[in-house]
Design a protein around this motif. Structure first.
Motif, PDB file in Angstrom:
ATOM      1  N   LYS A  30       1.210  -0.976   0.413  1.00  0.00           N
ATOM      2  CA  LYS A  30       0.071   0.015  -0.160  1.00  0.00           C
ATOM      3  C   LYS A  30       1.027   1.617   0.258  1.00  0.00           C
ATOM      4  N   SER A  31       0.297   2.073  -0.908  1.00  0.00           N
ATOM      5  CA  SER A  31       1.538   3.452  -1.185  1.00  0.00           C
ATOM      6  C   SER A  31       0.533   4.554  -0.649  1.00  0.00           C
ATOM      7  N   LYS A  32       0.799   5.823  -0.395  1.00  0.00           N
ATOM      8  CA  LYS A  32       0.366   7.011  -0.616  1.00  0.00           C
ATOM      9  C   LYS A  32       1.461   8.262  -0.859  1.00  0.00           C
ATOM     10  N   ASN A  33       1.147   8.621  -1.850  1.00  0.00           N
ATOM     11  CA  ASN A  33       1.415  10.010  -2.300  1.00  0.00           C
ATOM     12  C   ASN A  33       3.159   9.596  -2.912  1.00  0.00           C
ATOM     13  N   ILE A  34       3.590   8.452  -3.455  1.00  0.00           N
ATOM     14  CA  ILE A  34       4.662   7.980  -3.903  1.00  0.00           C
ATOM     15  C   ILE A  34       4.447   8.581  -5.216  1.00  0.00           C
ATOM     16  N   SER A  35       6.140   9.021  -5.138  1.00  0.00           N
ATOM     17  CA  SER A  35       6.857   9.776  -6.072  1.00  0.00           C
ATOM     18  C   SER A  35       7.437   8.561  -7.165  1.00  0.00           C
ATOM     19  N   THR A  36       7.266   9.454  -8.564  1.00  0.00           N
ATOM     20  CA  THR A  36       7.664   8.429  -9.837  1.00  0.00           C
ATOM     21  C   THR A  36       9.223   8.465 -10.037  1.00  0.00           C
ATOM     22  N   GLU A  37       9.906   8.731  -9.479  1.00  0.00           N
ATOM     23  CA  GLU A  37      11.608   9.809  -9.705  1.00  0.00           C
ATOM     24  C   GLU A  37      11.904   8.051  -8.451  1.00  0.00           C
ATOM     25  N   ASN A  38      11.411   7.531  -7.906  1.00  0.00           N
ATOM     26  CA  ASN A  38      11.688   6.137  -6.765  1.00  0.00           C
ATOM     27  C   ASN A  38      11.678   4.604  -7.742  1.00  0.00           C
ATOM     28  N   GLN A  39      11.051   4.953  -8.631  1.00  0.00           N
ATOM     29  CA  GLN A  39      10.010   3.694  -9.404  1.00  0.00           C
ATOM     30  C   GLN A  39      11.321   3.219 -10.268  1.00  0.00           C
ATOM     31  N   PRO A  40      11.293   1.980 -10.807  1.00  0.00           N
ATOM     32  CA  PRO A  40      10.493   1.288 -10.804  1.00  0.00           C
ATOM     33  C   PRO A  40      10.481   0.320  -9.326  1.00  0.00           C
ATOM     34  N   TYR A  41      10.439  -0.327  -8.295  1.00  0.00           N
ATOM     35  CA  TYR A  41      10.572  -1.201  -6.961  1.00  0.00           C
ATOM     36  C   TYR A  41      10.961  -2.076  -7.683  1.00  0.00           C
ATOM     37  N   LYS A  42      11.587  -3.562  -6.846  1.00  0.00           N
ATOM     38  CA  LYS A  42      11.981  -4.757  -6.603  1.00  0.00           C
ATOM     39  C   LYS A  42      11.224  -5.438  -5.205  1.00  0.00           C
ATOM     40  N   ILE A  43      11.047  -6.892  -4.958  1.00  0.00           N
ATOM     41  CA  ILE A  43      10.996  -6.777  -3.691  1.00  0.00           C
ATOM     42  C   ILE A  43      11.176  -8.553  -4.049  1.00  0.00           C
ATOM     43  N   LEU A  44      12.625  -8.184  -3.243  1.00  0.00           N
ATOM     44  CA  LEU A  44      13.005  -9.791  -2.963  1.00  0.00           C
ATOM     45  C   LEU A  44      13.050 -10.400  -1.438  1.00  0.00           C
ATOM     46  N   GLY A  45      12.635 -11.622  -1.884  1.00  0.00           N
ATOM     47  CA  GLY A  45      12.525 -12.237  -0.527  1.00  0.00           C
ATOM     48  C   GLY A  45      13.373 -14.093  -0.266  1.00  0.00           C
ATOM     49  N   THR A  46      14.215 -13.911   0.508  1.00  0.00           N
ATOM     50  CA  THR A  46      15.265 -14.710   1.356  1.00  0.00           C
ATOM     51  C   THR A  46      14.711 -15.775   2.059  1.00  0.00           C
ATOM     52  N   ILE A  47      15.237 -16.764   2.604  1.00  0.00           N
ATOM     53  CA  ILE A  47      14.847 -17.851   3.451  1.00  0.00           C
ATOM     54  C   ILE A  47      16.869 -18.373   3.763  1.00  0.00           C
ATOM     55  N   ASN A  48      16.906 -17.883   4.326  1.00  0.00           N
ATOM     56  CA  ASN A  48      18.584 -17.949   4.990  1.00  0.00           C
ATOM     57  C   ASN A  48      19.171 -17.563   4.696  1.00  0.00           C
ATOM     58  N   ASN A  49      19.645 -16.780   3.803  1.00  0.00           N
ATOM     59  CA  ASN A  49      20.096 -16.114   2.935  1.00  0.00           C
ATOM     60  C   ASN A  49      20.165 -16.403   1.536  1.00  0.00           C
ATOM     61  N   THR A  50      19.101 -17.015   1.290  1.00  0.00           N
ATOM     62  CA  THR A  50      19.329 -17.459   0.179  1.00  0.00           C
ATOM     63  C   THR A  50      17.957 -17.012  -0.580  1.00  0.00           C
ATOM     64  N   LEU A  51      18.248 -16.549  -1.945  1.00  0.00           N
ATOM     65  CA  LEU A  51      16.499 -15.652  -3.243  1.00  0.00           C
ATOM     66  C   LEU A  51      16.204 -16.499  -2.704  1.00  0.00           C
ATOM     67  N   VAL A  52      14.997 -16.491  -3.080  1.00  0.00           N
ATOM     68  CA  VAL A  52      13.186 -17.119  -3.499  1.00  0.00           C
ATOM     69  C   VAL A  52      12.472 -16.680  -4.158  1.00  0.00           C
ATOM     70  N   TYR A  53      12.489 -15.348  -4.348  1.00  0.00           N
ATOM     71  CA  TYR A  53      11.696 -14.407  -4.923  1.00  0.00           C
ATOM     72  C   TYR A  53      11.979 -13.487  -5.065  1.00  0.00           C
ATOM     73  N   LYS A  54      11.790 -13.145  -6.076  1.00  0.00           N
ATOM     74  CA  LYS A  54      12.792 -11.778  -6.965  1.00  0.00           C
ATOM     75  C   LYS A  54      10.589 -11.728  -7.783  1.00  0.00           C
ATOM     76  N   ALA A  55      10.651  -9.722  -7.947  1.00  0.00           N
ATOM     77  CA  ALA A  55       9.254  -9.344  -8.655  1.00  0.00           C
ATOM     78  C   ALA A  55       9.760  -7.806  -9.120  1.00  0.00           C
ATOM     79  N   ILE A  56       9.873  -7.247  -9.910  1.00  0.00           N
ATOM     80  CA  ILE A  56       9.948  -6.133 -10.223  1.00  0.00           C
ATOM     81  C   ILE A  56       8.217  -5.243 -10.164  1.00  0.00           C
TER      82      ILE A  56
END
Length: 804
Positions: free
Chosen positions: A267-293
């Motif tokens: 959820k976001s509010k009044n987000i500036s476009t200059e910081n986009q795109p965002y990415k989300i990383l999911g790690t379990i035990n320091n291992t990358l298991v998920y990524k999305a842009i």
């Protein structure tokens, strides 16, 4: 976030080669380097009890993990015992095989009643924060102490408040975790409420604490308002905390972990476009298991990560802006209500009668290598009730903050909301994203050796013996003598690697040199390549405190039972020692009788003979004079030497001497090589084989012949070799699981044992079910059974239940 994007994210879980159009990949690259070069170990210790009395033995089974699998990094575990003032009392070095080891401490009977601490770590772990060393308080009672341990319920407590994902944005409904902190025993009966500054008497949110650690409430902040949290316990103590000020623009991450998926909403509010795109990383035990842009943020976007593509464990979801700054982060547990652990199939034959034999059969399980098993009286408590293997594996091994009774989050009917709230209040401390992205990695100064290693230096005539050959003859415990030849380098140095032995290993050495002066002056110095590392941080506060003991007051029931058990165990050990000594004497006597039968003819036997066995007994002869050695051991025997002549008398009369049943002059005996002696018999009184009747007796000496062997070996080792000893792994005290075998039960005092069975290495029976056999105490009607095992794929079998 579009449906198409969700499908791409689901594919990422199964396709490691998936690529993303994104301007920055520094976080992923940094994580890969950290994972490959800086793996993290964590430790769990299973104890045979959760408390002890001074004078008892403390047994432990150790499990060392790399992530969620047993570690192959370290082969040695260091375990230390500290008192409450951080004085090191004892230390043990334990070998590890596939991350597993075991050992024991003998607690001195003079220990005062207090809380002590067990610390465990590996050499590899010393490269990282001490906060991840295993450090467990252990209560040790001693009724003779002037002070006693009681629960510390009077320590001050405090609270902290944590918004989900670390962000608090106006108009966005936000979960807050409230975390209690106390150096004593925290209350599980507490609550709180939230007010705003305009209406301080009207709560806008209320909650009750889940447990001794955490509570949870929801709040949707309004612009311009300031909020305050009030927390109170059952005694009426209150504290107030100002909530962070809600911001007018920002991003918020909400997570819900269910049986089928980990669902997250941004959820976001009044987000500036200059910081986009965002990415989300999911790690379990320091291992990358998920990524999305996330190319464009809407007010609210949701996606799900299928739980069947993940494993049990702490999932760390992190949102980065396009400059790879962390803007929100959340920890959650994957499938908290479905723990993917295997359970054994048990077939029991249990009885409630005192001191009876009980059987637990573990059914044949696929590929399980063996088991660690503990059985306790169901009325007693075990170490797994506070911090279990599951909580060490999935929680406390990776989180450095203090959690009261973490085992409660992984038991049957536990509250997943409480665990989720706890993880909202936590931060992942194994690494910081900003640090590894900037290239700041741990400095590795201590690399693990393969088991025990020693560095050696050879000196001859005071100078390094360079490029020389050194002969080493090792006397290994339980495995005889082994010969090894090593070569020194240009500095006279060499190493001994990959040694696995208990206690001490004796060896002799000799330099290969035709120069006797050089060989005779050889000196070898050893330095271990392993070391214990002092604890730098302070010991944690204890949940217990000391108070003055009142003379004559009754001691707690569990302590009284332990004291009674200590007396019981001492009595049992004395009985067992007596039995073993009798067995050894009988065994030696039987072997000596057999040797006597082999060497002596009928004429050279007597009812009045005294036999000295040099094959089966360790009868060490000092020097080369056999007759002188006998003089100190045979009453009335006198040896006289006059120049080359030697005579032997017993009770004033001459004694005939026979060598291999042939009469010889006493002076000839000095020519016999001592290692060649097999047996000596002394006949007192009349001896028929002596000329004239032999009224004063005889001495019969027998030398070794082909085929004569015994328990005492002579390896022919040169007495000119120099001897040394090396320190190995610490030997574990044996635990007596066959307590009533060969012992008359009627001769024993009351049996109050709480630990009825302890076996850190119960081998799997490959053909039949694996049997646990134990004897009941005088009171138990039900039993706490703990069984831990691993298969070849490191799948965990864990069982901790009460059986009747």
């Amino acid at each position: 976030m579009s449906i198409h994007l969700f499908k791409r994210m689901a594919v990422v879980l199964t396709l490691a080669a998936a690529t993303f159009a994104y301007t920055q990949n520094k976080a992923e690259e940094a994580l890969t380097k950290f994972q490959e070069n800086y793996p993290q170990e964590k430790i769990h210790l299973l104890f045979n009890k959760d408390h002890y009395v001074a004078g008892e033995n403390l047994w432990f089974k150790s499990f060392v993990f790399e992530g969620y699998n047993r570690s192959n990094i370290s082969t040695t575990l260091f375990v230390e015992l500290y008192d409450s003032s951080k004085k090191l009392l004892d230390k043990k070095m334990i070998p590890l095989l596939k991350g597993e080891g075991s050992g024991s401490f003998s607690l001195a009977s003079t220990l005062k009643e207090d809380v002590y601490f067990i610390r465990a770590y590996t050499t590899w772990m010393t490269n990282f924060s001490e906060d991840f060393n295993y450090l467990q308080p252990i209560a040790v009672y001693n009724p003779a102490s002037t002070q006693k341990l009681v629960a510390d319920t009077d320590k001050a407590w405090s609270a902290t408040v944590h918004p989900e994902s670390g962000t608090f944005v106006e108009g966005i409904d936000t979960k807050f975790a409230v975390r209690l902190h106390s150096s004593g025993s925290a209350s599980s009966n507490w609550n709180g409420y939230v007010t705003d500054s305009e209406n301080p008497d009207l709560p806008v949110a209320k909650f009750n604490g889940f447990d001794q650690n955490v509570g949870l409430f929801n709040l949707k902040p309004q612009a311009g308002k300031n909020y305050q949290l009030t927390v109170q316990d059952e005694k009426g103590k209150k504290i107030s905390i100002d909530l962070p000020t809600a911001v007018s623009s920002g991003l918020h991450l909400q997570v819900e972990s269910t049986e089928k998926a980990v669902k997250y909403t941004i959820k976001s509010k009044n987000i500036s476009t200059e910081n986009q795109p965002y990415k989300i990383l999911g790690t379990i035990n320091n291992t990358l298991v998920y990524k999305a842009i996330i190319h464009k943020l809407n007010d609210a976007q949701s996606a799900s990560i299928p739980a069947d593509k993940l494993i049990n464990g702490v999932l760390r979801l992190t949102i980065f802006d396009n400059k790879e700054n962390v803007v929100a982060e959340r920890l959650c547990f994957v499938q908290p209500q479905t723990l993917h652990i295997k359970k054994p199939n048990l077939d029991t034959d249990l009885k409630s009668e005192e001191r009876t034999k009980n059987l637990i059969n573990i059914g044949k399980a696929d590929d399980f290598e063996g088991y660690s098993v503990a059985v306790a009286d169901a009325e007693s408590s075990t170490s797994e009730e506070e911090n279990s293997l599951l909580s060490s594996l999935w929680l406390t091994g990776d989180l450095s903050t203090r959690i009261t009774k973490p085992a409660q989050y992984f038991v049957k009917d536990s509250n997943p909301q409480a665990l989720d709230a706890l993880l909202i209040s936590e931060k992942w401390k194994r690494f910081e994203w900003f640090s590894i992205i900037a290239g700041n990695y741990p400095f590795i100064k201590n690399k693990p050796e393969s088991y025990i290693s020693y560095k050696g230096k050879v000196l001859a005539q005071g100078k390094p013996a360079t490029n020389s050959e050194l002969n080493l003859i090792f006397t290994m415990p339980d495995s005889g003598t082994k010969f090894h030849q090593i070569k020194t380098d240009a500095s006279g140095l060499f190493t001994l690697n990959n040694l696995v032995f208990e206690d001490t290993m004796s060896f002799s050495y000799q330099l290969n040199s035709s120069d006797k002066a050089v060989a005779g002056s050889t000196q070898v110095y050893f330095q271990p390549a392993f070391s214990f590392v002092p604890l730098r941080k302070d010991l944690p506060n204890s949940l217990m405190m000391l108070t003055d003991r009142i003379q004559g007051e009754e001691i707690p029931a569990k302590v009284a039972k332990s004291v009674s058990t200590l007396t019981f165990d001492k009595f049992i050990n004395e009985k067992i020692t007596d039995i073993e000594e009798v067995k050894i004497k009988v065994d030696r006597k039987n072997k000596t009788n057999k040797l006597n039968e082999e060497l002596s003819s009928p004429l050279f036997k007597s009812m009045n003979e005294m036999v000295f066995d040099f094959v089966n007994d360790n009868n060490m002869i000092g020097g080369n004079n056999i007759l002188q050695w006998l003089q100190g051991r045979v009453p009335g025997l006198q040896i006289s030497t006059n120049g080359p002549n030697t005579s032997a008398t017993m009770r004033g009369g001459p004694v005939d001497i026979f060598l291999n049943e042939m009469r010889v002059d006493p002076s000839q005996i000095s020519m016999i090589s001592v290692p060649d002696v097999a047996m000596i018999k002394v006949i007192r009184g009349f001896f028929a084989a002596s000329p004239g009747g032999g009224g004063n007796g005889a001495i019969l000496i027998y030398t070794k012949r082909g085929g004569i062997t015994g328990s005492v070996s002579d390896n022919g080792q040169s007495k000119s070799l120099k001897e040394m000893k090396l320190k190995g792994y610490d030997k574990e005290e044996p635990f007596n699981n066959t307590i009533y075998v060969n012992i008359d039960q009627k001769s024993l005092t009351k049996d109050t044992r709480s630990t009825l069975y302890w076996n850190p290495y119960l081998p799997k029976d490959t053909k039949e079910s694996t049997t646990v056999q134990f004897y009941n105490n005088d009171d138990a009607k039900a039993y706490k059974v703990i069984i831990i095992g691993f298969d070849e794929q490191d799948n965990l079998l864990y069982y901790n239940e009460i059986v009747k």
